[in-house]
Write a protein that holds these residues in place. Structure first.
Motif, PDB file in Angstrom:
ATOM      1  N   PHE A  18       0.867  -1.181   0.000  1.00  0.00           N
ATOM      2  CA  PHE A  18       0.000   0.000   0.000  1.00  0.00           C
ATOM      3  C   PHE A  18       0.898   1.224   0.000  1.00  0.00           C
ATOM      4  CE2 PHE A  18       0.681  -1.132   4.427  1.00  0.00           C
ATOM      5  CZ  PHE A  18       0.846   0.068   5.094  1.00  0.00           C
ATOM      6  N   GLU A  19       0.301   2.374  -0.327  1.00  0.00           N
ATOM      7  CA  GLU A  19       1.107   3.588  -0.324  1.00  0.00           C
ATOM      8  C   GLU A  19       0.364   4.747   0.309  1.00  0.00           C
ATOM      9  OE1 GLU A  19       2.344   4.850  -4.227  1.00  0.00           O
ATOM     10  OE2 GLU A  19       0.309   5.288  -4.878  1.00  0.00           O
ATOM     11  N   ILE A  20       1.153   5.626   0.897  1.00  0.00           N
ATOM     12  CA  ILE A  20       0.673   6.909   1.407  1.00  0.00           C
ATOM     13  C   ILE A  20       1.157   7.942   0.401  1.00  0.00           C
ATOM     14  CG2 ILE A  20       0.915   8.605   3.260  1.00  0.00           C
ATOM     15  CD1 ILE A  20       1.327   6.177   5.158  1.00  0.00           C
ATOM     16  N   TYR A  21       0.240   8.751  -0.100  1.00  0.00           N
ATOM     17  CA  TYR A  21       0.579   9.707  -1.155  1.00  0.00           C
ATOM     18  C   TYR A  21      -0.192  11.000  -0.933  1.00  0.00           C
ATOM     19  CZ  TYR A  21      -3.961   8.531  -3.120  1.00  0.00           C
ATOM     20  OH  TYR A  21      -5.311   8.369  -3.302  1.00  0.00           O
ATOM     21  N   SER A  22       0.160  12.027  -1.695  1.00  0.00           N
ATOM     22  CA  SER A  22      -0.529  13.307  -1.592  1.00  0.00           C
ATOM     23  C   SER A  22      -1.131  13.661  -2.939  1.00  0.00           C
ATOM     24  CB  SER A  22       0.449  14.405  -1.166  1.00  0.00           C
ATOM     25  OG  SER A  22      -0.196  15.663  -1.220  1.00  0.00           O
ATOM     26  N   GLU A  23      -2.371  14.151  -2.921  1.00  0.00           N
ATOM     27  CA  GLU A  23      -2.988  14.633  -4.159  1.00  0.00           C
ATOM     28  C   GLU A  23      -2.666  16.109  -4.364  1.00  0.00           C
ATOM     29  OE1 GLU A  23      -7.131  13.693  -3.567  1.00  0.00           O
ATOM     30  OE2 GLU A  23      -6.901  11.851  -4.719  1.00  0.00           O
ATOM     31  N   MET A  24      -2.198  16.777  -3.296  1.00  0.00           N
ATOM     32  CA  MET A  24      -1.994  18.220  -3.351  1.00  0.00           C
ATOM     33  C   MET A  24      -0.540  18.623  -3.582  1.00  0.00           C
ATOM     34  SD  MET A  24      -4.418  19.649  -0.363  1.00  0.00           S
ATOM     35  CE  MET A  24      -5.120  18.388   0.661  1.00  0.00           C
ATOM     36  N   ALA A  25       0.397  17.756  -3.228  1.00  0.00           N
ATOM     37  CA  ALA A  25       1.812  18.128  -3.307  1.00  0.00           C
ATOM     38  C   ALA A  25       2.603  17.031  -4.002  1.00  0.00           C
ATOM     39  CB  ALA A  25       2.367  18.362  -1.908  1.00  0.00           C
ATOM     40  N   ILE A  38       5.668  16.148  -3.039  1.00  0.00           N
ATOM     41  CA  ILE A  38       6.415  15.425  -2.005  1.00  0.00           C
ATOM     42  C   ILE A  38       5.517  15.240  -0.783  1.00  0.00           C
ATOM     43  CG2 ILE A  38       8.435  15.528  -0.475  1.00  0.00           C
ATOM     44  CD1 ILE A  38       9.314  15.277  -3.321  1.00  0.00           C
ATOM     45  N   VAL A  39       5.544  14.031  -0.211  1.00  0.00           N
ATOM     46  CA  VAL A  39       4.820  13.763   1.024  1.00  0.00           C
ATOM     47  C   VAL A  39       5.718  14.189   2.178  1.00  0.00           C
ATOM     48  CG1 VAL A  39       3.817  11.967   2.476  1.00  0.00           C
ATOM     49  CG2 VAL A  39       3.547  11.840   0.005  1.00  0.00           C
ATOM     50  N   LYS A  40       5.168  14.992   3.080  1.00  0.00           N
ATOM     51  CA  LYS A  40       5.968  15.451   4.220  1.00  0.00           C
ATOM     52  C   LYS A  40       6.455  14.261   5.031  1.00  0.00           C
ATOM     53  CE  LYS A  40       3.411  18.640   6.350  1.00  0.00           C
ATOM     54  NZ  LYS A  40       2.993  19.593   7.371  1.00  0.00           N
ATOM     55  N   GLY A  41       7.665  14.391   5.539  1.00  0.00           N
ATOM     56  CA  GLY A  41       8.215  13.352   6.389  1.00  0.00           C
ATOM     57  C   GLY A  41       9.631  13.706   6.768  1.00  0.00           C
ATOM     58  N   CYS A  42      10.157  13.013   7.764  1.00  0.00           N
ATOM     59  CA  CYS A  42      11.553  13.215   8.115  1.00  0.00           C
ATOM     60  C   CYS A  42      12.129  11.879   8.546  1.00  0.00           C
ATOM     61  CB  CYS A  42      11.703  14.266   9.210  1.00  0.00           C
ATOM     62  SG  CYS A  42      10.941  13.807  10.768  1.00  0.00           S
ATOM     63  N   LYS A  43      13.451  11.796   8.500  1.00  0.00           N
ATOM     64  CA  LYS A  43      14.120  10.564   8.901  1.00  0.00           C
ATOM     65  C   LYS A  43      15.476  10.911   9.488  1.00  0.00           C
ATOM     66  CE  LYS A  43      16.323   9.592   4.502  1.00  0.00           C
ATOM     67  NZ  LYS A  43      16.568   8.603   3.496  1.00  0.00           N
ATOM     68  N   THR A  44      16.060   9.928  10.140  1.00  0.00           N
ATOM     69  CA  THR A  44      17.394  10.090  10.705  1.00  0.00           C
ATOM     70  C   THR A  44      18.389   9.486   9.728  1.00  0.00           C
ATOM     71  OG1 THR A  44      16.349   9.696  12.838  1.00  0.00           O
ATOM     72  CG2 THR A  44      18.733   9.708  12.796  1.00  0.00           C
ATOM     73  N   ASP A  45      19.393  10.255   9.327  1.00  0.00           N
ATOM     74  CA  ASP A  45      20.389   9.706   8.402  1.00  0.00           C
ATOM     75  C   ASP A  45      21.425   8.899   9.174  1.00  0.00           C
ATOM     76  OD1 ASP A  45      22.238  11.468   9.476  1.00  0.00           O
ATOM     77  OD2 ASP A  45      22.303  12.787   7.718  1.00  0.00           O
ATOM     78  N   GLN A  98      14.896  16.095   6.202  1.00  0.00           N
ATOM     79  CA  GLN A  98      13.575  16.049   5.577  1.00  0.00           C
ATOM     80  C   GLN A  98      13.556  14.938   4.539  1.00  0.00           C
ATOM     81  OE1 GLN A  98      12.196  19.906   4.540  1.00  0.00           O
ATOM     82  NE2 GLN A  98      10.442  19.150   3.416  1.00  0.00           N
ATOM     83  N   GLY A  99      12.462  14.173   4.500  1.00  0.00           N
ATOM     84  CA  GLY A  99      12.319  13.121   3.505  1.00  0.00           C
ATOM     85  C   GLY A  99      12.003  13.708   2.139  1.00  0.00           C
ATOM     86  N   ASN A 100      12.288  12.957   1.094  1.00  0.00           N
ATOM     87  CA  ASN A 100      11.999  13.439  -0.265  1.00  0.00           C
ATOM     88  C   ASN A 100      11.167  12.415  -1.026  1.00  0.00           C
ATOM     89  OD1 ASN A 100      13.948  11.496  -0.538  1.00  0.00           O
ATOM     90  ND2 ASN A 100      15.129  12.573  -2.082  1.00  0.00           N
ATOM     91  N   HIS A 101      10.216  11.804  -0.337  1.00  0.00           N
ATOM     92  CA  HIS A 101       9.379  10.777  -0.945  1.00  0.00           C
ATOM     93  C   HIS A 101       8.233  11.399  -1.744  1.00  0.00           C
ATOM     94  CE1 HIS A 101      10.839   7.073   1.084  1.00  0.00           C
ATOM     95  NE2 HIS A 101      11.228   7.914   2.018  1.00  0.00           N
ATOM     96  N   HIS A 102       8.011  10.890  -2.954  1.00  0.00           N
ATOM     97  CA  HIS A 102       6.806  11.249  -3.697  1.00  0.00           C
ATOM     98  C   HIS A 102       5.631  10.465  -3.120  1.00  0.00           C
ATOM     99  CE1 HIS A 102       9.008  13.589  -6.611  1.00  0.00           C
ATOM    100  NE2 HIS A 102       9.881  12.609  -6.685  1.00  0.00           N
ATOM    101  N   HIS A 103       5.950   9.348  -2.488  1.00  0.00           N
ATOM    102  CA  HIS A 103       4.980   8.497  -1.804  1.00  0.00           C
ATOM    103  C   HIS A 103       5.773   7.600  -0.859  1.00  0.00           C
ATOM    104  CE1 HIS A 103       5.994   6.682  -5.796  1.00  0.00           C
ATOM    105  NE2 HIS A 103       6.555   5.840  -4.965  1.00  0.00           N
ATOM    106  N   TYR A 104       5.083   7.052   0.104  1.00  0.00           N
ATOM    107  CA  TYR A 104       5.692   6.050   0.982  1.00  0.00           C
ATOM    108  C   TYR A 104       5.016   4.732   0.659  1.00  0.00           C
ATOM    109  CZ  TYR A 104       8.027   9.561   3.867  1.00  0.00           C
ATOM    110  OH  TYR A 104       8.852  10.561   4.317  1.00  0.00           O
ATOM    111  N   ARG A 105       5.813   3.730   0.352  1.00  0.00           N
ATOM    112  CA  ARG A 105       5.256   2.407   0.027  1.00  0.00           C
ATOM    113  C   ARG A 105       5.678   1.398   1.078  1.00  0.00           C
ATOM    114  NH1 ARG A 105       5.909   2.624  -6.506  1.00  0.00           N
ATOM    115  NH2 ARG A 105       4.008   3.853  -6.813  1.00  0.00           N
ATOM    116  N   MET A 106       4.672   0.656   1.549  1.00  0.00           N
ATOM    117  CA  MET A 106       4.903  -0.381   2.534  1.00  0.00           C
ATOM    118  C   MET A 106       4.264  -1.680   2.046  1.00  0.00           C
ATOM    119  SD  MET A 106       5.082   2.676   4.110  1.00  0.00           S
ATOM    120  CE  MET A 106       3.459   3.218   4.496  1.00  0.00           C
ATOM    121  N   SER A 107       4.751  -2.770   2.597  1.00  0.00           N
ATOM    122  CA  SER A 107       4.215  -4.073   2.244  1.00  0.00           C
ATOM    123  C   SER A 107       3.987  -4.874   3.521  1.00  0.00           C
ATOM    124  CB  SER A 107       5.206  -4.799   1.315  1.00  0.00           C
ATOM    125  OG  SER A 107       4.797  -6.128   1.099  1.00  0.00           O
ATOM    126  N   ALA A 108       2.785  -5.428   3.657  1.00  0.00           N
ATOM    127  CA  ALA A 108       2.435  -6.246   4.829  1.00  0.00           C
ATOM    128  C   ALA A 108       2.654  -7.724   4.502  1.00  0.00           C
ATOM    129  CB  ALA A 108       0.984  -5.988   5.216  1.00  0.00           C
TER     130      ALA A 108
END
Length: 162
Positions: free
Chosen positions: A72-79, A81-88, A95-105
């Motif tokens: 499944f994916e989390i995405y934005s219809e308005m932007a 880039i999807v807001k997010g942050c991560k630890t390098d 700041q994250g630079n994802h166009h979407h976040y994709r996960m798999s169960a």
């Protein structure tokens, strides 16, 4: 307090997450709470590897492909880039630079439950509800005024109403 956030989550569990720059899949421990999706490398950690605020986003299932099932994916219809942050790797929050976040169960049931919980969390956000209600009201008004969706009539109406 972050510890309280992770102490009584709305949902938690292992998912595979696709990387942003590198499209590899990594196993991450996810915690959903307070309209945010947090992910960790291990369950014992108390500082998240990444945070995805569930603001101005949608969630949807994906077709099984490339050997990844129950995605499944989390995405934005308005932007873009999807807001997010991560630890390098050095421990710096970036700041994250994802166009979407994709996960798999691991199962369809698990994926569907994650989607439902994320959806509930998104809809719980009063701001996104206000925006959705406003859009629906605008659509409703425009279909009442111009039931045949005739643009020229709408344009004429707009011209004479000013």
């Amino acid at each position: 307090d972050l510890m309280y956030t992770f102490f009584s989550p709305e949902r938690e569990g292992w998912l595979l997450k696709q990387g942003g720059s590198w499209k590899s899949w990594k196993r991450r421990w996810f915690v959903l709470n307070d309209r945010c999706l947090y992910y960790f490398q291990h369950t014992a950690e108390n500082v998240p590897k990444g945070i995805i605020p569930l603001e101005n986003v949608r969630v949807r299932p994906l077709e099984d492909k490339d050997g990844k099932n129950f995605a499944f994916e989390i995405y934005s219809e308005m932007a873009d880039i999807v807001k997010g942050c991560k630890t390098d790797s050095s421990g710096t929050v970036v700041q994250g630079n994802h166009h979407h976040y994709r996960m798999s169960a691991s199962t369809k049931e698990d994926r569907d439950t994650w989607i439902q919980c994320i959806q509930d969390s998104i809809e719980d956000n009063p701001f996104s509800k206000i925006i959705a209600d406003k859009k629906a009201a605008i659509r409703q008004r425009s279909t009442q005024r111009f039931p045949d969706n005739n643009f020229h009539k709408a344009q004429h109406w707009a011209d004479i109403s000013h």
